[in-house]
Design a protein around this motif. Structure first.
Motif, PDB file in Angstrom:
ATOM      1  N   LEU A  35      -1.582  -7.894  -2.431  1.00 50.14           N
ATOM      2  CA  LEU A  35      -2.280  -8.127  -1.376  1.00 50.14           C
ATOM      3  C   LEU A  35      -2.805 -10.065  -0.530  1.00 50.14           C
TER       4      LEU A  35
ATOM      5  N   TYR B   4      -8.015   3.255  -9.601  1.00 52.95           N
ATOM      6  CA  TYR B   4      -7.249   4.058  -9.803  1.00 52.95           C
ATOM      7  C   TYR B   4      -7.052   3.518 -11.117  1.00 52.95           C
TER       8      TYR B   4
ATOM      9  N   ILE C  93       1.028  -1.168  -0.207  1.00 46.19           N
ATOM     10  CA  ILE C  93       0.169   0.205  -0.091  1.00 46.19           C
ATOM     11  C   ILE C  93       1.010   1.144   0.347  1.00 46.19           C
TER      12      ILE C  93
ATOM     13  N   PHE D  34      -4.567   5.844 -12.996  1.00 46.38           N
ATOM     14  CA  PHE D  34      -2.937   6.608 -13.096  1.00 46.38           C
ATOM     15  C   PHE D  34      -2.464   5.428 -12.916  1.00 46.38           C
ATOM     16  N   LEU D  35      -3.165   4.505 -13.293  1.00 47.48           N
ATOM     17  CA  LEU D  35      -1.684   2.866 -13.366  1.00 47.48           C
ATOM     18  C   LEU D  35      -2.374   1.403 -14.742  1.00 47.48           C
TER      19      LEU D  35
ATOM     20  N   GLU E 163       3.808   5.975  -5.563  1.00 53.56           N
ATOM     21  CA  GLU E 163       3.530   5.945  -6.688  1.00 53.56           C
ATOM     22  C   GLU E 163       2.633   7.030  -7.344  1.00 53.56           C
ATOM     23  N   GLU E 164       1.115   7.009  -6.389  1.00 53.13           N
ATOM     24  CA  GLU E 164       0.325   7.659  -6.872  1.00 53.13           C
ATOM     25  C   GLU E 164       1.110   9.551  -6.479  1.00 53.13           C
TER      26      GLU E 164
ATOM     27  N   TYR F  20      -1.053  -5.021  -8.542  1.00 55.08           N
ATOM     28  CA  TYR F  20      -0.876  -4.272  -6.647  1.00 55.08           C
ATOM     29  C   TYR F  20      -1.819  -4.914  -5.699  1.00 55.08           C
TER      30      TYR F  20
ATOM     31  N   GLN G 116       4.037   1.653  -1.550  1.00 61.56           N
ATOM     32  CA  GLN G 116       4.294   1.883  -2.451  1.00 61.56           C
ATOM     33  C   GLN G 116       3.783   2.383  -3.865  1.00 61.56           C
ATOM     34  N   LEU G 117       1.888   2.344  -3.558  1.00 62.48           N
ATOM     35  CA  LEU G 117       1.358   2.343  -3.946  1.00 62.48           C
ATOM     36  C   LEU G 117       1.164   3.574  -3.880  1.00 62.48           C
TER      37      LEU G 117
END
Ligand code: ATP
Ligand code: MG
Lengths: 257, 384
Positions: free
Chosen positions: B106, B91, A10, B93-94, A16-17, B102, A12-13
């Motif tokens: 998890l 999201y 989380i 932006f990915l 990145e955001e 991602y 890391q994400l």
């Protein structure tokens, strides 16, 4: 173990955001410029010049840290809840505590890296001017980071149950109150209603003493800190960080998303 | 019996700006493992609210819910649940593949397994070619497909799909339905909410109907639709307004009257006679459908009349309606009794049918495929 791994994902994400945000680079550029600018002060006395440079730069870095913290932490979780981008994460096998901790770690890493970059810049400048690596600068930066950590934790906490203007106001109020030394409060005695004064005294008692993270004067004037001060301040700061994130977790778990 | 969802007296009241909204009222629901459960109801009925409770996204005001035998929302439960939200909340932006990575990280999937499943699912939903594009550039339907790929990521035992076909074109809808059918054959339990009744009708083993937070009905699909080949539902245009009277005289039950159109259910033997009677009296038989009408009608019978009634504000009318309601209840109870009897008979019939069908199956495969194609065309036509 699994929780830690998930929190780091989380984080890391989150990094990145957020590294896509322009504000980050604007602030970084401004602080960079400030340090460079302070180096351009000329003085007859090289010692005085170095002192001024350190003073301006360290104040600039501390301010940069606070502004960056406020801008990054403002609204993180509420925004995710409002846009519901939190759903695909929370519906994975992850606890809410892990999620919020991951967010916190991500944002704090950004802040820490930025502050350390500025600290290193200042050290290099100092090395050029005074020909000695002033390691105390790094200690000062670390305490700055801890201070930002507490501010961030408080924002995380308040943003879970109030609007963001209120979050910002409460956090700033607590920051200022936490930095005010006790004599000022005694000055208020008799000038404020008793209830209000008691309230202020109580708040003052539980909030962190932010001034203890400020060792700028000692760094600027090359005074030694009391033995164990740095270690003590670090533990003190970390304790507050853990407490605020824990309370935020409890509130977050109760929340309807 | 193993249940994938067990809700007991589950209620949810939202509090917003001093107002209280009872979004879910005392839901009792048990869904068996391996079932496809369709949850249908009009807008604001409480479908999404129920789903959020099952996922632990919101907390019940009262009652309890267990999913896969574990507390709702716990990581242990979520490990084996795939969820598709009603709106795409991802999201932007990915890139698709990157974001799926991602989410996958998890879960308790190894990296190789995750990559394999990501590619597999992206191919399944037809996004593989665009896997390296940012979600910012995805269309609504593509986001929906992405959501399905995400829901299937972790080898789920239970899929919770909130309106899985919304936003998709007819081809996309069919693809999603095919995916659901394929998953059923793998024994995955599926909870799906939908407005699209024909969809539910074709896919589900059981359906629950919810309105204004209350589950009005929860039955096996076979109990809803008795495809008794000896019974037909006829719609008749009664141009000269004679037929209704004639039917009454002959004691033929009229189920619905609307704009000079009658609806009645008859044994097949009576059909020729009715055709003659209708044409002799200036009427037209608009259509004749085997069985007791379709799900859509049952749905609207259960949901729509109540809504209409509450919209009327005149007290007098309300009083009258109260009386009607009481009568309706009696009628319904009578109907229920009858239905129960029918059900028992149906079950016997089915068992007989199954045996016969097994034999027929082999011969009929070609025929069925032809029919399916026709059906699909019809479905598309309906959806259009
Ligand atoms: N967060 C919320 N706050 C207040 N009221 C809410 C909230 N979410 C839903 N409601 C209310 O609860 C009721 C049920 O809403 P829900 O979203 O469960 O309906 P739904 O059956 O999913 O409808 P749709 O078919 O439109 O998706 C509605 O009256 C809605 O206004
Ligand atoms: Mg909904």
């Amino acid at each position: 173990m699994k929780n830690i791994k998930q929190a780091l994902i989380i984080a890391q994400l989150t990094i990145e955001e957020n590294i896509r945000k322009k504000i980050l680079y604007i602030l970084l550029f401004l602080s960079f410029a400030l340090i460079a600018f302070s180096a351009s002060f000329t003085s007859f006395d090289l010692g005085a010049q170095v002192t001024i440079m350190k003073d301006i730069s360290l104040s600039g870095i501390a301010l940069f840290g606070i502004v960056l913290t406020l801008s990054l932490f403002l609204n993180v979780i509420p925004k995710e809840i409002e846009t519901k981008t939190i759903y695909p994460f929370i519906t994975q096998p992850i606890t809410r505590g892990t999620y919020i901790t991951g967010k916190y770690i991500g944002l704090m890493s950004i802040i820490a890296v930025n502050l350390l970059i500025l600290g290193l810049e200042l050290m290099v400048v100092m090395k050029i001017y005074s020909d000695n690596w002033n390691v105390m600068i790094i200690n000062s930066i670390i305490l700055n980071i801890l201070q930002c950590g507490i501010i961030g934790g408080l924002m995380l906490l308040f943003s879970l149950f109030t609007s963001y203007p209120l979050t910002l106001s409460i956090t700033l109020f607590l920051y200022i109150l936490g930095g005010v030394s006790t004599p000022y409060i005694q000055y208020l005695q008799g000038r404020l209603p008793k209830v209000l004064l008691d309230f202020v005294v109580f708040i003052k008692l539980i909030i962190p003493k932010f001034d203890c993270f400020n060792i700028k004067d000692a760094v600027v004037h090359m005074n030694a800190l009391p033995q164990g001060y740095f270690a003590w301040a670090t533990i003190y700061g970390l304790a507050y960080v853990i407490i605020t994130v824990m309370i935020a977790t409890i509130l977050f778990e109760k929340k309807d998303l | 019996m193993e249940f994938v969802i067990e809700a007991e007296n589950l209620s949810k009241t939202y509090k917003t700006e001093g107002k209280k909204i009872l979004a879910l009222d005392n839901l009792n629901l048990k869904i068996e493992k391996g079932q496809i459960f369709g949850f249908i109801g009009p807008n604001g009925a409480g479908k999404t609210t129920s789903i959020k409770l099952f996922l632990g996204l919101i907390h019940p005001t009262s009652g309890t819910v267990k999913v896969l035998g574990k507390p709702a929302g716990s990581p242990e439960a979520m490990e084996k649940i795939g969820y598709l939200s009603e709106i795409a909340y991802y999201y932007k932006f990915l890139e698709a593949k990157n974001l799926l990575r991602y989410y996958a990280s998890l879960k308790s999937l190894s990296k190789e397994e995750a990559d394999k499943r990501i590619d597999l699912n992206l191919k399944l939903v037809g996004l593989y070619d665009r896997r390296n594009e940012k979600l910012k550039g995805y269309s609504k339907g593509m986001l929906q497909r992405f959501g399905i790929a995400l829901a299937l990521l972790g080898n789920p035992e239970l899929l919770i799909l909130d309106e899985p076909t919304s936003g998709l074109d007819p081809i996309g809808r069919k693809e999603v339905k095919d995916i659901i059918k394929r998953l059923r054959s793998k024994g995955i339990s599926i909870f799906l909410s939908s407005h699209n009744l024909s969809e539910v009708e074709r896919l589900c083993d059981s359906i629950g109907i919810i309105n204004k937070g209350k589950m009005i009905s929860n039955k096996k699909i076979s109990e809803f639709l008795s495809y008794d080949k000896n019974v037909y539902t006829m719609t008749i245009q009664d141009k000269e307004d004679k037929i209704a009277k004639l039917f009454k005289e002959k004691n033929i039950k009229i189920e619905q009257t609307e704009n000079l159109h009658l609806k009645t259910t008859l044994p097949s033997n009576d059909i020729p006679e009715i055709f003659k009677l209708v044409s002799d009296n200036g009427g037209v038989v608009v259509n004749t459908i085997p069985g007791y009408g379709d799900l859509e009608e049952i749905f609207f019978e259960l949901v729509a009349p109540k809504e209409d009634k509450e919209d009327k504000k005149d007290k007098d009318k309300k009083d009258k309606e109260d009386k009607k309601d009481k009568e309706d209840k009696k009628d319904k109870e009578d109907k229920k009794d009858k239905e129960d009897k029918k059900d028992k008979e149906d079950k016997k019939d089915k068992e007989n049918k199954k045996d016969k069908e097994d034999k027929k199956d082999k011969e009929d495969k070609k025929d069925k495929e032809d029919k399916k194609k026709k059906k699909n065309k019809k479905v598309k036509a309906k959806e259009n």
